[in-house]
Design a protein around this motif. Structure first.
Motif, PDB file in Angstrom:
ATOM      1  N   ARG A 216     -28.359  -6.447  29.882  1.00 46.70           N
ATOM      2  CA  ARG A 216     -28.723  -6.039  30.824  1.00 46.70           C
ATOM      3  C   ARG A 216     -27.555  -4.478  31.555  1.00 46.70           C
ATOM      4  O   ARG A 216     -28.079  -4.352  31.888  1.00 46.70           O
ATOM      5  CB  ARG A 216     -28.229  -7.384  32.067  1.00 46.70           C
ATOM      6  CG  ARG A 216     -29.209  -6.403  33.829  1.00 46.70           C
ATOM      7  CD  ARG A 216     -28.991  -8.191  34.212  1.00 46.70           C
ATOM      8  NE  ARG A 216     -29.305  -7.635  35.824  1.00 46.70           N
ATOM      9  CZ  ARG A 216     -28.177  -7.418  36.655  1.00 46.70           C
ATOM     10  NH1 ARG A 216     -26.855  -7.931  36.702  1.00 46.70           N
ATOM     11  NH2 ARG A 216     -28.728  -7.630  38.301  1.00 46.70           N
ATOM     12  N   ALA A 217     -26.478  -4.927  30.971  1.00 44.71           N
ATOM     13  CA  ALA A 217     -26.275  -3.596  31.519  1.00 44.71           C
ATOM     14  C   ALA A 217     -25.987  -2.280  30.448  1.00 44.71           C
ATOM     15  O   ALA A 217     -24.623  -1.573  30.180  1.00 44.71           O
ATOM     16  CB  ALA A 217     -24.532  -3.512  32.092  1.00 44.71           C
ATOM     17  N   SER A 218     -26.788  -2.269  29.511  1.00 45.27           N
ATOM     18  CA  SER A 218     -26.527  -1.216  28.219  1.00 45.27           C
ATOM     19  C   SER A 218     -26.864   0.467  28.771  1.00 45.27           C
ATOM     20  O   SER A 218     -27.503   0.369  30.278  1.00 45.27           O
ATOM     21  CB  SER A 218     -27.696  -1.445  27.728  1.00 45.27           C
ATOM     22  OG  SER A 218     -27.663  -0.377  26.177  1.00 45.27           O
ATOM     23  N   ARG A 219     -25.703   0.872  27.917  1.00 44.90           N
ATOM     24  CA  ARG A 219     -26.025   1.873  28.682  1.00 44.90           C
ATOM     25  C   ARG A 219     -26.564   3.323  29.018  1.00 44.90           C
ATOM     26  O   ARG A 219     -27.008   3.620  30.012  1.00 44.90           O
ATOM     27  CB  ARG A 219     -24.214   2.799  28.190  1.00 44.90           C
ATOM     28  CG  ARG A 219     -22.943   2.097  28.767  1.00 44.90           C
ATOM     29  CD  ARG A 219     -21.743   3.265  28.122  1.00 44.90           C
ATOM     30  NE  ARG A 219     -21.695   3.098  26.622  1.00 44.90           N
ATOM     31  CZ  ARG A 219     -21.241   2.848  26.078  1.00 44.90           C
ATOM     32  NH1 ARG A 219     -20.749   1.884  26.038  1.00 44.90           N
ATOM     33  NH2 ARG A 219     -21.390   3.186  24.616  1.00 44.90           N
ATOM     34  N   PRO A 220     -27.099   3.140  27.226  1.00 48.31           N
ATOM     35  CA  PRO A 220     -28.436   4.121  27.599  1.00 48.31           C
ATOM     36  C   PRO A 220     -29.240   3.779  28.482  1.00 48.31           C
ATOM     37  O   PRO A 220     -30.583   4.576  28.748  1.00 48.31           O
ATOM     38  CB  PRO A 220     -29.354   4.214  26.178  1.00 48.31           C
ATOM     39  CG  PRO A 220     -28.155   3.195  24.977  1.00 48.31           C
ATOM     40  CD  PRO A 220     -27.462   2.150  26.370  1.00 48.31           C
ATOM     41  N   LEU A 221     -29.648   3.084  28.821  1.00 52.01           N
ATOM     42  CA  LEU A 221     -30.970   2.419  29.958  1.00 52.01           C
ATOM     43  C   LEU A 221     -30.657   3.203  30.676  1.00 52.01           C
ATOM     44  O   LEU A 221     -29.857   3.956  32.179  1.00 52.01           O
ATOM     45  CB  LEU A 221     -30.821   1.550  30.697  1.00 52.01           C
ATOM     46  CG  LEU A 221     -31.279   0.337  29.994  1.00 52.01           C
ATOM     47  CD1 LEU A 221     -31.112  -1.114  29.893  1.00 52.01           C
ATOM     48  CD2 LEU A 221     -32.429   0.808  28.333  1.00 52.01           C
ATOM     49  N   GLY A 222     -31.608   4.196  31.717  1.00 51.54           N
ATOM     50  CA  GLY A 222     -31.685   5.093  33.077  1.00 51.54           C
ATOM     51  C   GLY A 222     -31.721   3.490  33.936  1.00 51.54           C
ATOM     52  O   GLY A 222     -32.377   2.526  33.949  1.00 51.54           O
ATOM     53  N   GLU A 223     -32.193   3.997  35.773  1.00 48.77           N
ATOM     54  CA  GLU A 223     -32.208   3.717  36.695  1.00 48.77           C
ATOM     55  C   GLU A 223     -33.544   2.660  37.091  1.00 48.77           C
ATOM     56  O   GLU A 223     -33.397   1.664  37.791  1.00 48.77           O
ATOM     57  CB  GLU A 223     -31.163   4.076  38.224  1.00 48.77           C
ATOM     58  CG  GLU A 223     -30.247   4.759  37.844  1.00 48.77           C
ATOM     59  CD  GLU A 223     -29.231   3.175  37.464  1.00 48.77           C
ATOM     60  OE1 GLU A 223     -29.539   2.236  38.533  1.00 48.77           O
ATOM     61  OE2 GLU A 223     -28.650   3.331  37.602  1.00 48.77           O
ATOM     62  N   LEU A 224     -34.468   3.515  36.397  1.00 48.29           N
ATOM     63  CA  LEU A 224     -36.173   2.902  36.510  1.00 48.29           C
ATOM     64  C   LEU A 224     -35.860   1.955  35.702  1.00 48.29           C
ATOM     65  O   LEU A 224     -36.612   0.879  36.232  1.00 48.29           O
ATOM     66  CB  LEU A 224     -36.971   4.402  36.048  1.00 48.29           C
ATOM     67  CG  LEU A 224     -37.809   3.737  36.451  1.00 48.29           C
ATOM     68  CD1 LEU A 224     -37.948   3.370  38.050  1.00 48.29           C
ATOM     69  CD2 LEU A 224     -38.677   5.179  36.248  1.00 48.29           C
ATOM     70  N   THR A 225     -35.323   2.045  34.800  1.00 45.16           N
ATOM     71  CA  THR A 225     -35.337   0.542  33.755  1.00 45.16           C
ATOM     72  C   THR A 225     -35.129  -0.506  33.345  1.00 45.16           C
ATOM     73  O   THR A 225     -35.096  -1.688  33.880  1.00 45.16           O
ATOM     74  CB  THR A 225     -35.085   0.910  32.143  1.00 45.16           C
ATOM     75  OG1 THR A 225     -35.597   2.280  31.721  1.00 45.16           O
ATOM     76  CG2 THR A 225     -35.345  -0.020  31.116  1.00 45.16           C
ATOM     77  N   ARG A 226     -33.250   0.014  34.516  1.00 40.08           N
ATOM     78  CA  ARG A 226     -32.541  -1.232  35.079  1.00 40.08           C
ATOM     79  C   ARG A 226     -33.304  -2.423  35.829  1.00 40.08           C
ATOM     80  O   ARG A 226     -33.116  -3.077  36.230  1.00 40.08           O
ATOM     81  CB  ARG A 226     -30.673  -0.520  35.923  1.00 40.08           C
ATOM     82  CG  ARG A 226     -30.465  -0.209  34.062  1.00 40.08           C
ATOM     83  CD  ARG A 226     -28.847   0.702  35.018  1.00 40.08           C
ATOM     84  NE  ARG A 226     -28.391   1.836  33.949  1.00 40.08           N
ATOM     85  CZ  ARG A 226     -27.487   0.934  33.314  1.00 40.08           C
ATOM     86  NH1 ARG A 226     -26.879  -0.020  33.283  1.00 40.08           N
ATOM     87  NH2 ARG A 226     -27.134   1.830  32.506  1.00 40.08           N
TER      88      ARG A 226
END
Length: 247
Positions: A216-226
């Motif tokens: 859930r807190a993966s670094r490569p993810l963007g805010e929209l994906t989070r």
């Protein structure tokens, strides 16, 4: 947020393409799918995308599995058109990410299916807390501490590519035919409920709570994906609480 059956259907329609994009992204990081090994840093970067993608898909399958009666939400692939009954996912699916492999045996497919449950134990990623090593420190009164880093160690050897590629292929199979895997999950949920009604100790849900979702807190993810992943988590919680029966 109050989830209704219509809102759950919209959640699936909005976020299934996002999961496909995550799976595509993870596969593009593997430059040579035919290679026997993959560099360790590439392997770790793929997992940073693959873990949240798997978790997101697992929760959407849960939402679909809790729908009664279970009916197709996504269009079936041509290979499954006209096939009735409860069958395992076809190993020759047509995926926009992974081309179908003709001639795959059904036995091999049954041994390599997408994992529907998440482990109850929490494992920190290997690079979550990097260890910094220092050389000997010599303290001289009045002059502070003099230190120097140890020489860098030899680079770690590459990792086998087969397990990672198999994991990507299992995710592709779910994305190509979600209804069959949702039916698998529905049967698993029924078995868990039956075990609890019989007085046996068993897990309450096949997934972890939202705050403990893998990746859930993966670094490569963007805010929209989070935000999309968080929304899917809320929908899964609502489905578990009976949101399908509210409409």
């Amino acid at each position: 947020m109050q989830f209704t059956p219509a809102l759950l259907l919209d959640l699936l329609a909005w976020n299934w393409p996002r999961a496909k994009k995550l799976a595509w992204w993870a596969r593009q990081l593997v430059k040579d799918p035919a290679a026997e090994t993959v560099a360790r840093h590439v392997h770790n970067e793929v997992l940073r995308i693959l873990r949240p993608a798997e978790s997101m898909v697992r929760r959407m399958l849960l939402i679909l599995a809790l729908k009664e009666p279970l009916s197709p939400i996504f269009p079936a692939s041509p290979a499954k058109a006209g096939v009735s009954g409860d069958s395992t996912p076809s190993p020759t699916h047509k995926s926009p990410v992974l081309p179908a492999k003709a001639g795959t045996k059904a036995g091999a497919a049954s041994q390599a299916q997408f994992t529907l449950t998440e482990p109850l134990t929490i494992r920190l990623p290997s690079d979550a807390m990097p260890v910094v090593k220092f050389g000997p420190r010599i303290f001289v009164f009045g002059s502070g501490m003099d230190w120097r880093p140890l020489p860098s160690e030899a680079p770690l050897p590459p990792l086998p590519a087969a397990p990672l590629l198999a994991r990507l292929s299992r995710l592709d199979a779910v994305l190509a035919d979600p209804d069959a895997h949702a039916a698998r999950l529905a049967r698993l949920i029924a078995r868990l409920r039956g075990a609890r009604e019989a007085g046996r100790l068993t897990r309450l849900s096949p997934i972890r709570p939202r705050s403990l979702m893998p990746g859930r807190a993966s670094r490569p993810l963007g805010e929209l994906t989070r935000s999309a992943i968080t929304y899917v988590c809320w929908g899964a919680d609502a489905a578990l609480d009976g949101a399908w029966d509210s409409g």
